[in-house]
Scaffold this active site. Structure first.
Site, PDB file in Angstrom:
ATOM      1  N   ASP A 183      51.678  40.215  38.754  1.00 58.28           N
ATOM      2  CA  ASP A 183      51.960  39.529  37.484  1.00 58.28           C
ATOM      3  C   ASP A 183      52.538  40.566  36.531  1.00 58.28           C
ATOM      4  O   ASP A 183      51.849  41.096  35.650  1.00 58.28           O
ATOM      5  CB  ASP A 183      50.673  38.914  36.921  1.00 58.28           C
ATOM      6  CG  ASP A 183      50.114  37.851  37.842  1.00 58.28           C
ATOM      7  OD1 ASP A 183      50.915  37.120  38.463  1.00 58.28           O
ATOM      8  OD2 ASP A 183      48.886  37.747  37.958  1.00 58.28           O
ATOM      9  N   LYS A 206      50.832  38.721  46.069  1.00 61.64           N
ATOM     10  CA  LYS A 206      51.018  37.381  45.517  1.00 61.64           C
ATOM     11  C   LYS A 206      52.066  37.429  44.410  1.00 61.64           C
ATOM     12  O   LYS A 206      51.985  38.256  43.508  1.00 61.64           O
ATOM     13  CB  LYS A 206      49.700  36.858  44.943  1.00 61.64           C
ATOM     14  CG  LYS A 206      49.815  35.453  44.371  1.00 61.64           C
ATOM     15  CD  LYS A 206      48.470  34.902  43.957  1.00 61.64           C
ATOM     16  CE  LYS A 206      48.127  35.164  42.515  1.00 61.64           C
ATOM     17  NZ  LYS A 206      48.863  34.365  41.529  1.00 61.64           N
ATOM     18  N   ASP A 209      52.805  31.794  44.890  1.00 56.74           N
ATOM     19  CA  ASP A 209      51.847  30.960  44.145  1.00 56.74           C
ATOM     20  C   ASP A 209      52.606  30.165  43.084  1.00 56.74           C
ATOM     21  O   ASP A 209      52.535  30.481  41.899  1.00 56.74           O
ATOM     22  CB  ASP A 209      50.793  31.882  43.515  1.00 56.74           C
ATOM     23  CG  ASP A 209      49.706  31.118  42.778  1.00 56.74           C
ATOM     24  OD1 ASP A 209      49.545  29.908  43.018  1.00 56.74           O
ATOM     25  OD2 ASP A 209      49.013  31.751  41.950  1.00 56.74           O
ATOM     26  N   LYS A 245      52.390  26.732  42.747  1.00 56.08           N
ATOM     27  CA  LYS A 245      51.608  25.542  42.340  1.00 56.08           C
ATOM     28  C   LYS A 245      52.485  24.296  42.203  1.00 56.08           C
ATOM     29  O   LYS A 245      52.600  23.709  41.141  1.00 56.08           O
ATOM     30  CB  LYS A 245      50.864  25.826  41.035  1.00 56.08           C
ATOM     31  CG  LYS A 245      49.889  26.998  41.129  1.00 56.08           C
ATOM     32  CD  LYS A 245      49.081  27.178  39.854  1.00 56.08           C
ATOM     33  CE  LYS A 245      48.067  28.301  39.961  1.00 56.08           C
ATOM     34  NZ  LYS A 245      48.661  29.647  39.967  1.00 56.08           N
ATOM     35  N   ASP A 262      54.951  17.471  42.504  1.00 55.00           N
ATOM     36  CA  ASP A 262      56.132  16.621  42.271  1.00 55.00           C
ATOM     37  C   ASP A 262      56.069  15.449  43.244  1.00 55.00           C
ATOM     38  O   ASP A 262      55.078  15.285  43.957  1.00 55.00           O
ATOM     39  CB  ASP A 262      57.410  17.462  42.460  1.00 55.00           C
ATOM     40  CG  ASP A 262      58.558  16.953  41.592  1.00 55.00           C
ATOM     41  OD1 ASP A 262      58.767  15.720  41.541  1.00 55.00           O
ATOM     42  OD2 ASP A 262      59.255  17.782  40.973  1.00 55.00           O
ATOM     43  N   THR A 319      40.605  27.509  36.920  1.00 49.41           N
ATOM     44  CA  THR A 319      39.379  28.078  36.348  1.00 49.41           C
ATOM     45  C   THR A 319      39.424  28.099  34.824  1.00 49.41           C
ATOM     46  O   THR A 319      38.410  28.341  34.172  1.00 49.41           O
ATOM     47  CB  THR A 319      39.140  29.502  36.887  1.00 49.41           C
ATOM     48  OG1 THR A 319      40.384  30.201  36.879  1.00 49.41           O
ATOM     49  CG2 THR A 319      38.587  29.485  38.286  1.00 49.41           C
ATOM     50  N   ARG A 379      36.327  41.097  40.509  1.00 52.53           N
ATOM     51  CA  ARG A 379      36.230  42.321  39.709  1.00 52.53           C
ATOM     52  C   ARG A 379      35.191  43.255  40.308  1.00 52.53           C
ATOM     53  O   ARG A 379      34.172  42.793  40.817  1.00 52.53           O
ATOM     54  CB  ARG A 379      35.791  41.992  38.267  1.00 52.53           C
ATOM     55  CG  ARG A 379      36.817  41.200  37.460  1.00 52.53           C
ATOM     56  CD  ARG A 379      38.043  42.044  37.135  1.00 52.53           C
ATOM     57  NE  ARG A 379      39.018  41.336  36.320  1.00 52.53           N
ATOM     58  CZ  ARG A 379      40.042  40.623  36.784  1.00 52.53           C
ATOM     59  NH1 ARG A 379      40.208  40.491  38.099  1.00 52.53           N
ATOM     60  NH2 ARG A 379      40.895  40.049  35.974  1.00 52.53           N
ATOM     61  N   GLN A 398      39.005  36.429  32.841  1.00 49.44           N
ATOM     62  CA  GLN A 398      38.377  35.735  33.966  1.00 49.44           C
ATOM     63  C   GLN A 398      36.903  35.496  33.633  1.00 49.44           C
ATOM     64  O   GLN A 398      36.193  36.414  33.248  1.00 49.44           O
ATOM     65  CB  GLN A 398      38.477  36.582  35.252  1.00 49.44           C
ATOM     66  CG  GLN A 398      39.902  36.745  35.757  1.00 49.44           C
ATOM     67  CD  GLN A 398      40.408  35.500  36.482  1.00 49.44           C
ATOM     68  OE1 GLN A 398      39.769  34.455  36.465  1.00 49.44           O
ATOM     69  NE2 GLN A 398      41.567  35.620  37.093  1.00 49.44           N
ATOM     70  N   ARG A 414      45.262  42.454  37.637  1.00 56.14           N
ATOM     71  CA  ARG A 414      45.229  43.513  36.620  1.00 56.14           C
ATOM     72  C   ARG A 414      44.322  44.696  36.938  1.00 56.14           C
ATOM     73  O   ARG A 414      44.686  45.827  36.590  1.00 56.14           O
ATOM     74  CB  ARG A 414      44.881  42.892  35.253  1.00 56.14           C
ATOM     75  CG  ARG A 414      46.016  42.019  34.733  1.00 56.14           C
ATOM     76  CD  ARG A 414      45.578  41.054  33.689  1.00 56.14           C
ATOM     77  NE  ARG A 414      44.701  40.031  34.272  1.00 56.14           N
ATOM     78  CZ  ARG A 414      44.160  39.038  33.585  1.00 56.14           C
ATOM     79  NH1 ARG A 414      44.402  38.911  32.297  1.00 56.14           N
ATOM     80  NH2 ARG A 414      43.388  38.157  34.193  1.00 56.14           N
TER      81      ARG A 414
HETATM   82  O1  C5P Z   1      44.699  39.862  36.975  1.00 55.64           O
HETATM   83  P1  C5P Z   1      43.748  38.978  37.734  1.00 55.64           P
HETATM   84  O2  C5P Z   1      42.994  39.708  38.834  1.00 55.64           O
HETATM   85  O3  C5P Z   1      42.851  38.171  36.837  1.00 55.64           O
HETATM   86  O4  C5P Z   1      44.740  37.966  38.476  1.00 55.64           O
HETATM   87  C1  C5P Z   1      44.302  36.851  39.159  1.00 55.64           C
HETATM   88  C2  C5P Z   1      45.475  36.089  39.689  1.00 55.64           C
HETATM   89  O5  C5P Z   1      45.009  34.882  40.234  1.00 55.64           O
HETATM   90  C3  C5P Z   1      46.506  35.677  38.634  1.00 55.64           C
HETATM   91  O6  C5P Z   1      47.783  35.726  39.277  1.00 55.64           O
HETATM   92  C4  C5P Z   1      46.146  34.265  38.280  1.00 55.64           C
HETATM   93  O7  C5P Z   1      47.245  33.463  37.927  1.00 55.64           O
HETATM   94  C5  C5P Z   1      45.592  33.757  39.592  1.00 55.64           C
HETATM   95  N1  C5P Z   1      44.675  32.651  39.482  1.00 55.64           N
HETATM   96  C6  C5P Z   1      43.480  32.686  38.758  1.00 55.64           C
HETATM   97  N2  C5P Z   1      42.663  31.593  38.716  1.00 55.64           N
HETATM   98  C7  C5P Z   1      42.998  30.489  39.364  1.00 55.64           C
HETATM   99  C8  C5P Z   1      44.198  30.440  40.097  1.00 55.64           C
HETATM  100  C9  C5P Z   1      45.013  31.549  40.133  1.00 55.64           C
HETATM  101  O8  C5P Z   1      43.144  33.705  38.180  1.00 55.64           O
HETATM  102  N3  C5P Z   1      42.190  29.448  39.347  1.00 55.64           N
END
Ligand code: C5P
Length: 231
Positions: free
Chosen positions: A16, A38, A65, A67, A70, A119, A180, A189, A210
């Protein structure tokens, strides 16, 4: 790096990042430490799909990813296009018609995941949208629909992984973001677990963004996560 260090393809690093150049720099920097990536909506308009093809050609596992959500014909054709890029994983929203259409288009290598409940949605947000289930009921309902539709797995929070695992066959994928290391900044998160806990609870792959891409030493951060996964 220790000589006996083994990468783990179950770790997908979420790229990201604001540009393809920065994403490519990150991949080169992580080198053999990370095998799977991803690519999400931030990079999609900047050439993210083409970059996925580049990563596949480098021998990396690629999770697109995007998503999808349609009409059937469009989802089926978009899924065929994603399969042509050489991606291993992709996402659709977990609506029965959308999942069935993706199952038709996916071909032999590409695996389709249903995004059960984002989430970021809490109970009130679900009521506002018009859903009559709470988040956990809705997740399990959609997992059953994913099985019926013939797709390969779902994306869920690690806190739901154990419940999902208890109702699906062992080859069904449960891919969890929200991972984490203990004691680290959780960012935005909310429903999180450590890498080893997510896997013990039934995750088949984990997604980490991240904590690796924003670390002072991304390779060291990835290595610690992979070591925790081996616990
Ligand atoms: O930076 P981080 O570890 O929080 O990234 C988590 C990744 O997972 C991000 O690309 C986010 O868009 C994705 N994601 C998420 N929760 C979801 C679906 C996808 O955090 N329910």
């Amino acid at each position: 790096m220790q000589n006996n260090f083994q990468s783990d393809p179950r770790l997908y690093v979420a790229l990201d990042l604001p540009s393809i150049d920065l994403a490519r720099d990150m991949v080169l920097r992580l080198g053999d430490t990370v095998k799977s990536y991803k690519i999400g909506l931030q990079l999609l308009p900047l050439g993210g799909a083409e970059f996925g093809r580049e990563l596949a050609a480098m021998g990396k596992n690629v999770f697109l990813d995007f998503k999808l959500h349609d009409i059937d014909a469009t989802v089926e054709k978009a899924t065929r296009s994603i399969a042509k890029i050489g991606a291993d994983l992709m996402t659709v929203h977990a609506r029965p018609d959308v999942m069935r259409a993706a199952a038709k288009g996916k071909g032999p290598k590409l695996k389709v995941l249903g995004v059960t409940v984002l989430t970021s949605l809490d109970e009130q947000a679900l009521i506002d949208i018009g859903y009559h289930h709470n988040a956990e009921e809705l997740v399990l309902h959609r997992v059953r629909q994913a099985l019926e539709a013939g797709i390969d797995g779902v994306v869920s929070s690690p806190l739901e992984a154990a419940k999902i695992r208890s109702i699906v066959p062992k080859e069904f994928l449960v891919v969890t973001p929200g991972v984490r290391m203990a004691g680290h900044d959780t960012g935005d998160q909310k429903r999180i677990a450590t890498p080893s806990k997510a896997l013990q609870d039934g995750a088949s792959q984990i997604v980490v963004g991240r904590p690796i891409t924003q670390a002072n030493d991304p390779t060291e951060a990835a290595r610690k996560i992979i070591q925790d996964m081996a616990k």
